[in-house]
Design an enzyme around this catalytic site. Structure first.
Site, PDB file in Angstrom:
ATOM      1  N   HIS A 165       0.730  -1.175  -0.026  1.00 14.99           N
ATOM      2  CA  HIS A 165      -0.181   0.039   0.031  1.00 14.99           C
ATOM      3  C   HIS A 165       0.845   1.052  -0.159  1.00 14.99           C
ATOM      4  O   HIS A 165       0.495   2.356   0.420  1.00 14.99           O
ATOM      5  CB  HIS A 165      -0.900   0.149   1.280  1.00 14.99           C
ATOM      6  N   ASP A 184      -9.590  11.548  -4.568  1.00 14.72           N
ATOM      7  CA  ASP A 184      -8.699  11.329  -3.785  1.00 14.72           C
ATOM      8  C   ASP A 184      -8.062  12.195  -3.533  1.00 14.72           C
ATOM      9  O   ASP A 184      -8.483  13.582  -3.872  1.00 14.72           O
ATOM     10  CB  ASP A 184      -7.618  10.155  -4.389  1.00 14.72           C
ATOM     11  N   HIS A 207     -12.187   8.355  -1.641  1.00 13.20           N
ATOM     12  CA  HIS A 207     -11.011   7.601  -1.174  1.00 13.20           C
ATOM     13  C   HIS A 207      -9.976   8.365  -0.511  1.00 13.20           C
ATOM     14  O   HIS A 207      -8.884   8.044  -0.484  1.00 13.20           O
ATOM     15  CB  HIS A 207     -10.505   6.902  -2.478  1.00 13.20           C
ATOM     16  N   GLU A 261       2.541   0.548   4.393  1.00 17.43           N
ATOM     17  CA  GLU A 261       2.061   1.922   4.341  1.00 17.43           C
ATOM     18  C   GLU A 261       3.232   3.117   4.261  1.00 17.43           C
ATOM     19  O   GLU A 261       4.258   2.895   5.014  1.00 17.43           O
ATOM     20  CB  GLU A 261       0.846   2.330   5.174  1.00 17.43           C
TER      21      GLU A 261
END
Length: 452
Positions: free
Chosen positions: A137, A168, A358, A386
């Protein structure tokens, strides 16, 4: 690094100096697509694209065609694409797999490789032995000395290639040190790993044959950090950016997220697409409210969730997820109804036609902003690899950009004034009610909150 005791933990973190003119915030998916395509077309030295997936659709094909064209123009250019290993080798959710046949986007990457004279390596990164328990991610594209950072993957809806878009956040930073730092991390910790293999070549090793390598890789990732030369000193008090990375419990990125809440004294704004905060985040929000901090949470309406399916369409189990998140939100708002009445807490639902939401990130006290792909949920805090960019802006040089972005986001939101404005389980479609009741009976709803 020498710590300066009178500074907060966030101020002691080393940062890469920035100039305000190096930072540009985009406000729409279409604008983002155009900026990405322009950057690829003008690239001279390197293109590194790191994404959960690069989809075999019109937008994905346009990006791959642009990469092959860039390689044809400049054969020496360094082009690397990284995607999640598992996500690339399966079809879309609900799509049947043909036994013995290469599935998903990997088959498309291999077909492109066979048809093109130039090579564009596409690497699959396996963060865990199964997709359910961890994916790649990492966010951020590096094109020459520009970092293009967004939570978006590459497909039609993220790039607004057709009618619908998935909203986003989109940030461009022109900074050679930041760009090189992010490329070096990819080279040092991803491309050099024995668990990472190309997907554009035939004879892909089965995941089962790589279990040992994947476990070792995940253990190494837990120790991986972005490394750069800029240190921190008392005189370094201007605009700066710090790239952060983390995987697993109590990682450095998770700690910085919690510190952002802990150091705030006036106002916090949070964006998350799936309302499912980890316990550590919920605790910090509660503490901030007790300190008198104004907290605003912008979350997608259940109909703006990418898993939502219109009740008139055939039911799929995955379509119950938006209702699970809404149940969470209703409980949270009910607990904090008094904070809403005092106008200390604002909960805002984003909804705009058939488009989806998102957005992720945090703004704190007008001094800090976190640009991230982290969903601020238990999965992000425990399972996925992440990253994030922490921007410190003590002189408020980026306030105009931050205000414009938040105004654009709020344009399509509705503010919740009472928890009864949010539907409860009795209002849901019958199949959703039955499934949620069954999950609750066997406590699988708790597992769903942790891994989905």
């Amino acid at each position: 690094m020498r710590l300066i005791r009178h500074l907060s933990p966030l101020e002691q973190i080393p940062g890469i100096p920035l100039q305000a003119e190096q930072v540009r915030t985009l406000l729409s998916a279409a604008e983002y697509r155009q900026a990405l395509m322009n950057a690829i077309a003008q690239a001279r030295h390197r293109i590194y694209l790191c994404s959960l997936y690069l989809q075999n659709d019109e937008a994905g094909a346009q990006v791959m065609a642009a990469l092959y064209a860039a390689k044809a123009r400049r054969p020496a250019i360094d082009i690397v694409v990284l995607v999640d290993w598992h996500r690339a080798q399966r079809g879309l959710i609900g799509e049947a797999r043909v036994p013995g046949k290469v599935a998903g986007n990997a088959a498309w990457y291999q077909e492109l490789s066979r048809l093109q004279a130039e090579q564009i390596p596409v690497y699959g990164v396996p963060v865990q032995t199964r997709e359910l328990f961890g994916v790649l991610h990492l966010k951020g594209f590096v094109i020459d000395d520009t970092v293009i950072y967004s939570g978006a993957s590459i497909n039609n809806v993220y790039l607004h290639q057709q009618d619908k878009y998935r909203h986003d956040r989109y940030l461009l930073i022109d900074n050679a040190m930041l760009a090189t730092t992010m490329v070096n991390f990819i080279r040092r910790h991803l491309l050099s790993a024995s668990a990472v293999h190309r997907l554009d070549k035939p004879d892909i090793s089965p995941t089962g044959n790589l279990r040992h390598e994947i476990r070792e890789f995940r253990a190494q990732l837990k120790k991986a950090r972005y490394q750069f030369d800029a240190g921190y000193s008392e005189s370094q008090s201007g605009l700066s950016v710090t790239p952060l990375v983390g995987v697993g419990k109590n990682n450095p990125l998770n700690r910085v997220i919690c510190q952002l809440f802990a150091v705030s004294r006036h106002q916090i704004t949070i964006c998350t697409p799936y309302f499912n905060f980890p316990l550590a985040v919920t605790r910090e929000i509660n503490r901030a409210l007790k300190r008198g901090v104004r907290v605003d949470i912008i979350v997608g309406d259940k109909t703006a969730n990418d898993f939502f399916i219109d009740p008139a369409q055939p039911f799929k189990v995955i379509s119950a997820l938006p209702y699970l998140y809404e149940m969470n939100l209703r409980r949270f708002v009910k607990v904090h109804q008094a904070d809403i009445v005092r106008e200390q807490l604002g909960v805002h639902l984003w909804c705009e036609g058939e488009n989806t939401y998102h957005l992720k990130g945090i703004w704190a006290d007008q001094r800090y902003a976190l640009m991230t792909g982290n969903n601020l949920n238990p999965r992000a805090f425990r399972l996925d690899l992440e990253n994030a960019l922490l921007i410190r802006d003590p002189a408020l040089e980026l306030q105009q950009q931050w205000s414009a972005e938040l105004s654009s986001i709020r344009q399509h939101t509705k503010t919740i004034l009472h928890y009864r404005e949010i539907q409860e389980i009795g209002d849901y479609p019958e199949q959703v009610r039955r499934l949620l009741a069954r999950l609750s009976t066997i406590r699988l709803d708790r597992l769903a909150y942790r891994v989905l």
